[in-house]
Design a protein around this motif. Structure first.
Motif, PDB file in Angstrom:
ATOM      1  N   LEU B  99       0.828  -1.213   0.000  1.00 14.29           N
ATOM      2  CA  LEU B  99       0.000   0.000   0.000  1.00 14.29           C
ATOM      3  C   LEU B  99       0.860   1.259   0.000  1.00 14.29           C
ATOM      4  O   LEU B  99       0.613   2.212  -0.745  1.00 14.29           O
ATOM      5  N   MET B 102       2.658   1.973  -3.387  1.00 13.30           N
ATOM      6  CA  MET B 102       1.728   2.535  -4.378  1.00 13.30           C
ATOM      7  C   MET B 102       1.514   4.026  -4.128  1.00 13.30           C
ATOM      8  O   MET B 102       1.556   4.846  -5.046  1.00 13.30           O
ATOM      9  N   ILE B 103       1.302   4.380  -2.859  1.00  5.65           N
ATOM     10  CA  ILE B 103       1.100   5.797  -2.528  1.00  5.65           C
ATOM     11  C   ILE B 103       2.353   6.602  -2.859  1.00  5.65           C
ATOM     12  O   ILE B 103       2.280   7.700  -3.427  1.00  5.65           O
ATOM     13  N   ALA B 106       2.481   7.310  -6.470  1.00  5.73           N
ATOM     14  CA  ALA B 106       1.486   8.312  -6.855  1.00  5.73           C
ATOM     15  C   ALA B 106       1.985   9.707  -6.495  1.00  5.73           C
ATOM     16  O   ALA B 106       1.955  10.627  -7.321  1.00  5.73           O
ATOM     17  N   ILE B 107       2.483   9.867  -5.263  1.00  4.04           N
ATOM     18  CA  ILE B 107       2.891  11.202  -4.813  1.00  4.04           C
ATOM     19  C   ILE B 107       4.229  11.603  -5.421  1.00  4.04           C
ATOM     20  O   ILE B 107       4.438  12.743  -5.808  1.00  4.04           O
ATOM     21  N   HIS B 110       3.655  11.654  -9.784  1.00  2.46           N
ATOM     22  CA  HIS B 110       2.567  12.308 -10.507  1.00  2.46           C
ATOM     23  C   HIS B 110       2.234  13.647  -9.898  1.00  2.46           C
ATOM     24  O   HIS B 110       2.367  13.850  -8.703  1.00  2.46           O
ATOM     25  N   PHE B 112      -0.934  15.904  -9.318  1.00  2.00           N
ATOM     26  CA  PHE B 112      -2.394  15.781  -9.402  1.00  2.00           C
ATOM     27  C   PHE B 112      -3.042  16.645  -8.338  1.00  2.00           C
ATOM     28  O   PHE B 112      -2.379  17.081  -7.387  1.00  2.00           O
ATOM     29  N   LYS B 113      -4.311  16.881  -8.517  1.00  2.00           N
ATOM     30  CA  LYS B 113      -5.058  17.679  -7.531  1.00  2.00           C
ATOM     31  C   LYS B 113      -5.134  16.915  -6.228  1.00  2.00           C
ATOM     32  O   LYS B 113      -5.410  15.725  -6.219  1.00  2.00           O
ATOM     33  N   GLY B 114      -4.904  17.592  -5.134  1.00  2.00           N
ATOM     34  CA  GLY B 114      -5.000  16.915  -3.836  1.00  2.00           C
ATOM     35  C   GLY B 114      -3.692  16.297  -3.402  1.00  2.00           C
ATOM     36  O   GLY B 114      -3.646  15.495  -2.482  1.00  2.00           O
ATOM     37  N   SER B 118      -2.790  14.777   0.265  1.00  4.19           N
ATOM     38  CA  SER B 118      -2.285  13.412   0.411  1.00  4.19           C
ATOM     39  C   SER B 118      -1.057  13.387   1.300  1.00  4.19           C
ATOM     40  O   SER B 118      -0.915  12.532   2.174  1.00  4.19           O
ATOM     41  N   LEU B 121      -2.123  13.677   4.824  1.00  2.23           N
ATOM     42  CA  LEU B 121      -2.716  12.443   5.351  1.00  2.23           C
ATOM     43  C   LEU B 121      -1.629  11.428   5.714  1.00  2.23           C
ATOM     44  O   LEU B 121      -1.796  10.625   6.637  1.00  2.23           O
ATOM     45  N   ILE B 122      -0.503  11.467   4.994  1.00  2.00           N
ATOM     46  CA  ILE B 122       0.607  10.571   5.302  1.00  2.00           C
ATOM     47  C   ILE B 122       1.351  11.051   6.545  1.00  2.00           C
ATOM     48  O   ILE B 122       1.796  10.261   7.377  1.00  2.00           O
ATOM     49  N   PHE B 123       1.446  12.382   6.688  1.00  2.00           N
ATOM     50  CA  PHE B 123       2.199  12.940   7.815  1.00  2.00           C
ATOM     51  C   PHE B 123       1.456  12.779   9.141  1.00  2.00           C
ATOM     52  O   PHE B 123       2.072  12.535  10.173  1.00  2.00           O
ATOM     53  N   LEU B 124       0.114  12.893   9.082  1.00  2.00           N
ATOM     54  CA  LEU B 124      -0.680  12.905  10.321  1.00  2.00           C
ATOM     55  C   LEU B 124      -0.483  11.692  11.229  1.00  2.00           C
ATOM     56  O   LEU B 124      -0.285  11.863  12.429  1.00  2.00           O
ATOM     57  N   ILE B 162       2.341   2.293   7.244  1.00  2.00           N
ATOM     58  CA  ILE B 162       2.192   2.826   5.880  1.00  2.00           C
ATOM     59  C   ILE B 162       2.974   4.128   5.696  1.00  2.00           C
ATOM     60  O   ILE B 162       3.765   4.272   4.764  1.00  2.00           O
TER      61      ILE B 162
END
Lengths: 282, 278
Positions: B99, B102-103, B106-107, B110, B112-114, B118, B121-124, B162
């Motif tokens: 998981l 893959m993230i 993506a980050i 790419h 991309f919006k958001g 993202s 959300l990974i840092f939190l 993750i």
């Protein structure tokens, strides 16, 4: 078309997971924090009454432990920084071909379970260990002084356990400093102290910020060191949350305390990052 | 090196002054040795007491024995706990690495919006104290009437691993030279071939590092595990419970064994890297 979708498809499973098992629990925790016991219900049965005074009660009842958590975490973070900075500096600049080996040595203690190491400290500092009798013979501590079950032991254990979290980010950013900038500073008649203050330290700031955060956050929420090395007088907020959950089954108070802890940490962290002025973290 | 030449050319300096000079020059190395001593004292203690002929409580040195090493499962439950920790660790590593990688792609690869959301959300989860992660997840399981146990623990571990996987793999992706992939494309490799033959092998060490990190985080976790594991005992949980009445020497054997095993893996990894680099 497919290209636009690719990142979202890659994110989807992981974020679905994090949403279900990180965001949702936090939301649920917020909801639990305002519940009250059901009248005439069993222990552990609660209903939603939106009682926000739970927060006030929980905080007032445990402000001592809150204060202690942040104080201990702060001292441990400062100590860890003082130990780690020269260590990281020495590994980055003074270790030559042994660099990788020394880096492995920093992480190596991790491989022995941290609980085993904490218990080892308890025994080393305890009455049967070698430290206390030695210090007593030299006369540094009196016959009645003990080292375990004290704030000293708790802070020492915390400093110890989070040390690699401080050293690694520090190393990463000190290692990136071009030694020529330090030479240039010396050429411009800066002495060693000025070079450190004006060149080395500012350039290693991202590491200092990351390291202090990685130490302070887990330290503030820790309860293992206080449970093993401390006494009832050194209880931290983590110990209270743990006992509310498992011993008293008082979920709303535990939730309110958890939330207050998280909010306090997030506020402190935000202020700190603003002040330290680094955006490289995320 | 320079110290030697200085010593040889000025032999008349008194000993104390020479020591002071040496000390001034090597202060940071002396400091380093002291720091490492601090780091290794409890490790050495754990190792030493794994040879203690201790009987039940391993508190006082009673004599040297190899029995604990010959029979690491001698103490009740030690090996059940260890097996649980390994199982949970492996499962958590597999899921969080997949998981998280893959993230990270993506980050890291790419726009991309958001994207910044993202990242947040990974840092939190990394900025949330473990006790809050553990307690909140337990509350959720209780709401859905899921009993804490083996699988809830695996889920909890995947959740907190993750972010660390994403950060590690992302760093590796960021350090890639984009020209290598462009070269592959220039040589008529399609996107999939480029990914499989160029990108993935280059990122692989980062993924392996992330997996090792995830395993060690999971294996050593106590706080989150304590909240979500119910009656399932893991190795750290075993140590914590046993701490009150004295930890059997077999736990020291397992702790020390893990230490040497991990050290061997790291050193072997470095060796392989160096041979590859040749």
């Amino acid at each position: 078309m497919g290209k636009i979708r690719t990142p979202y498809l890659l994110l989807l499973p992981g974020f679905l997971f994090l949403f279900t098992f990180f965001i949702l629990p936090i939301v649920n925790l917020a909801q639990t924090s305002t519940q009250t016991p059901i009248a005439g219900g069993d222990t552990g049965q609660y209903e939603q009454t939106l009682r926000f005074a739970n927060y006030l009660d929980a905080f007032l009842e445990n402000r001592e432990q809150f204060g202690r958590s942040f104080l201990y975490a702060l001292i441990a973070t400062v100590l860890a920084l003082m130990i780690s900075y020269p260590l990281a500096y020495a590994i980055a600049f003074k270790s030559g071909k042994y660099k990788n080996f020394l880096l492995v040595l920093v992480v190596a203690p991790f491989f022995t379970s941290f609980l085993l190491r904490t218990v080892a400290w308890k025994q080393i500092l305890g009455e049967e260990g070698f430290v206390v009798p030695t210090l007593r013979t030299i006369g540094i501590i009196s016959e009645s002084t003990t080292l375990t079950s004290t704030a000293f032991a708790v802070v020492m254990g915390m400093t110890y356990n989070f040390l690699p979290f401080m050293t690694l980010p520090l190393y990463a950013s000190i290692d990136r400093i071009d030694p020529r900038t330090l030479e240039a500073s010396g050429d411009l008649y800066a002495n060693a102290f000025t070079t450190f203050r004006k060149v080395t330290l500012p350039l290693s700031m991202p590491g200092v910020v990351a390291g202090t955060l990685l130490t302070f956050i887990p330290a503030a929420g820790d309860y293992v060191n206080a449970a093993i090395l401390g006494s009832p007088n050194t209880k931290m907020i983590g110990n209270v949350i743990e006992s509310r959950y498992f011993k008293i089954v008082d979920y709303p108070t535990a939730a309110a305390l958890s939330f207050t802890l998280m909010a306090a940490i997030l506020i402190l962290v935000t202020l700190y990052i603003r002040k330290a002025g680094t955006e490289e973290l995320v | 090196m320079s110290k030697k030449t200085v010593d040889a050319t000025i032999p008349t300096i008194p000993l104390t002054a020479r020591f002071q000079r040496w000390f001034g020059r090597n202060l940071i190395r002396v400091y380093m040795v002291l720091a490492f001593t601090y780091l290794f004292i409890p490790v050495a203690y754990t190792f030493a007491f794994s040879f203690n002929d201790s009987g039940k409580s391993n508190l006082i040195w009673k004599g040297f024995t190899l029995d604990n090493w010959k029979n690491p499962c001698g103490a009740p439950e030690v090996c059940t706990a260890l097996a649980n920790s390994i199982k949970i660790g492996l499962l958590a590593t597999i899921f969080s690495t997949i998981l998280g990688t893959m993230i990270a792609f993506a980050i890291g690869r790419h726009k991309f919006k958001g994207r910044s959301t993202s990242n947040l959300l990974i840092f939190l989860p990394m900025a949330t104290p473990e006790i809050v992660l553990g307690a909140s997840l337990l509350s959720l399981f209780l709401v859905f009437k899921i009993n804490p146990g083996f699988w809830p623990t695996v889920i909890a571990h995947v959740m907190f691993c993750i972010s660390f996987v994403v950060v590690t793999v992302k760093a590796r992706i960021a350090s890639l030279d984009p020209r290598l992939e462009q070269a592959a494309m220039d040589l008529y490799a399609n996107e999939f071939q480029t990914f499989r033959r160029v990108t993935l092998p280059l990122v692989a060490p980062g993924i392996a590092g992330a997996a090792l990190l995830a395993f060690s985080l999971s294996f050593d976790d106590f706080i989150i595990t304590n909240f979500n594991s119910g009656t399932v005992t893991t190795f750290p949980k075993f140590v914590y419970t046993a701490a009150a009445r004295g930890i059997p020497a077999q736990a020291n054997v397992i702790g020390s064994g893990m230490f040497f095993l991990a050290l061997a893996i790291v050193i072997a990894g470095q060796f392989v890297n160096r041979r590859k680099a040749r």
